[in-house]
Write an enzyme that holds these catalytic residues in place. Structure first.
Site, PDB file in Angstrom:
ATOM      1  N   CYS A  16     -16.666  16.983  14.903  1.00 10.69           N
ATOM      2  CA  CYS A  16     -17.029  15.504  15.150  1.00 10.69           C
ATOM      3  C   CYS A  16     -16.968  14.894  13.591  1.00 10.69           C
ATOM      4  CB  CYS A  16     -18.388  15.575  15.876  1.00 10.69           C
ATOM      5  SG  CYS A  16     -18.273  15.765  17.257  1.00 10.69           S
ATOM      6  N   ILE A  17     -18.172  15.303  12.833  1.00 13.60           N
ATOM      7  CA  ILE A  17     -18.357  14.377  11.546  1.00 13.60           C
ATOM      8  C   ILE A  17     -17.214  14.403  10.486  1.00 13.60           C
ATOM      9  CG2 ILE A  17     -20.128  13.849   9.867  1.00 13.60           C
ATOM     10  CD1 ILE A  17     -22.033  15.401  11.558  1.00 13.60           C
TER      11      ILE A  17
END
Length: 432
Positions: A262-263
């Protein structure tokens, strides 16, 4: 409309836990997965995801509530289809939505009236309406009238025991009111809290906001950690002190770089999309730059530690502790360790790693781009004593840090792992 049979496309960290919850709720779930090994394992009730227990998976498989397939034919018998496929970045940090396009094309071949299609894969605002809907309408059916479409972002946090799939509120935004209502009805079968938004674009942006918030704040604290070290200030003590404020402060912690699905990836979907509007999202670009440089900074700390011992990286034995992207999981995707290891090897370091969750990793040489596979070594006193430097990248809980501290010549601790576990450190330890 009642939901009795659904298809979930993509049985990874998002799709398999979701399939399990729907199957436990009594629905017939068709899992569609292109990896034959995963299909075989699911149908035998064997989990390859940390958050899915074998006994729970086997129970729903034996009851006939969950079955995995490679082909998309089960879509034609489904009341709803949920898409949970990867959305990686290309070589120049541009979005790669080829998985979404490919599976949606296959779904369109079996689409029928009354079906609901939900996209969960993280992507840039507009994907659902600009990409998904036109492909699905090639079936000859009209979105919002003949079939229904919504976006509901995944919110999986692997290894989190407090917040699992069923515990996390679900954000839902459909292409029209009826699509939203149908999606809310579907998810309410397994999730108590549903938050309705006005459109897929809002839901798509909401997911990006979650991850951009973390990216920006982690990059900020990483930069501050570098400055504090130059100023001979303990950043960990600073954060601890700031955390005593009961309002207006949320602690973020420095580390060797960002990992996971994700990040490190999702914010750049927005960065790419923003250019369509002649807009530069400078916070995202700067944050990405800072975090991309953290593995190099860690290598610099290793060089500094060895230099204290009058040694070079070249020829030194370096033992890395933890290569998963976060503690207590078996997922090495985008882990900073995958960047740190080739950088150390480029300098002539003899690198080994130990990870109780990850048995093997794929390493790409930063210069030649050659790929090799490394296996986790055994961890014992002899291995630690033999290392010229121990580098803690991921601080899993089931590691004997007392033993490491007692036997290591030098330690670079990027996670404050030793002090977090009550170990009083000495000059042999360099903190991030």
């Amino acid at each position: 409309m009642s939901f009795k049979k659904i298809s979930i496309v993509g049985l990874g960290y998002v799709g398999l836990p979701l399939a399990l919850e729907f199957a436990k709720a009594g629905l017939i779930v068709h899992g569609i997965e292109q990896n034959p090994k995963k299909v075989e394992m699911v149908n035998k009730g064997i989990s390859y995801i940390d958050d899915v227990k074998n006994d729970e998976l086997l129970e729903v498989v034996n009851k006939g509530n969950l079955k995995a397939f490679i082909d998309f034919e089960p879509v034609k018998d489904s009341d709803a289809v949920i898409i949970c496929v990867p959305t990686p970045l290309g070589p120049h940090k541009e979005p790669d939505i080829s998985y979404i396009i490919n599976v949606t094309t296959e779904i369109s071949k079996y689409l029928k009236k009354g079906q609901l299609v939900v996209l969960e894969s993280t992507t840039y605002p507009g994907t659902t309406e600009e990409v998904l809907v036109p492909i699905l309408e090639k079936s000859g059916l009209k979105a919002g009238e003949d079939f229904y479409v919504a976006f509901s972002p995944e919110r999986v946090d692997p290894g989190n025991k407090n917040f699992t799939t069923k515990d996390i509120p679900k954000v839902v935004g459909g292409i029209n009111e009826v699509s939203t209502e149908k999606a809310m009805k579907l998810y309410s079968i397994i999730i108590p809290k549903i938050h309705k938004v006005s459109s897929p674009r809002v839901a798509e942006m909401e997911k990006l906001l979650e991850n951009i918030f973390r990216l920006v704040n982690i990059s900020f604290i990483n930069e501050l950690a570098i400055l504090c070290r130059k100023m001979n200030i303990d950043i960990w003590e600073v954060i601890s002190a700031a955390s005593t404020k009961p309002y207006g402060f949320m602690p973020f912690y420095p580390g060797p770089g960002l990992g996971g699905h994700c990040i490190p990836i999702d914010p750049f979907y927005l960065s790419w999309k923003a250019k369509e509007y002649d807009f530069d999202v400078r916070f995202i670009e700067l944050s990405g730059e800072i975090n991309d440089n953290m593995p190099r900074y860690v290598v610099q700390l290793v060089m500094e530690a060895l230099n204290r011992d009058k040694k070079a990286v070249n020829g030194s034995k370096i033992l890395i502790i933890g290569v998963a992207y976060k503690p207590n999981i078996a997922d090495p995707r985008e882990s900073p360790a995958l960047k740190i290891i080739p950088l150390l090897e480029d300098l002539g370091g003899e690198v080994e790693f130990y990870d109780p969750y990850v048995s093997e990793i794929k390493i790409e040489n930063s210069k030649t781009k050659e790929v090799k596979y490394m296996k986790s070594c055994a961890l014992d006193e002899g291995k630690v004593k033999n290392a010229d430097c121990v580098l803690i990248v991921t601080d899993h809980d089931n590691i004997d840090y007392e033993m490491i501290y007692k036997n290591a010549k030098l330690i670079v601790d990027t996670r404050n792992a030793l002090r977090k576990r009550g170990i009083s450190i000495d000059e042999r330890v360099i903190l991030l």
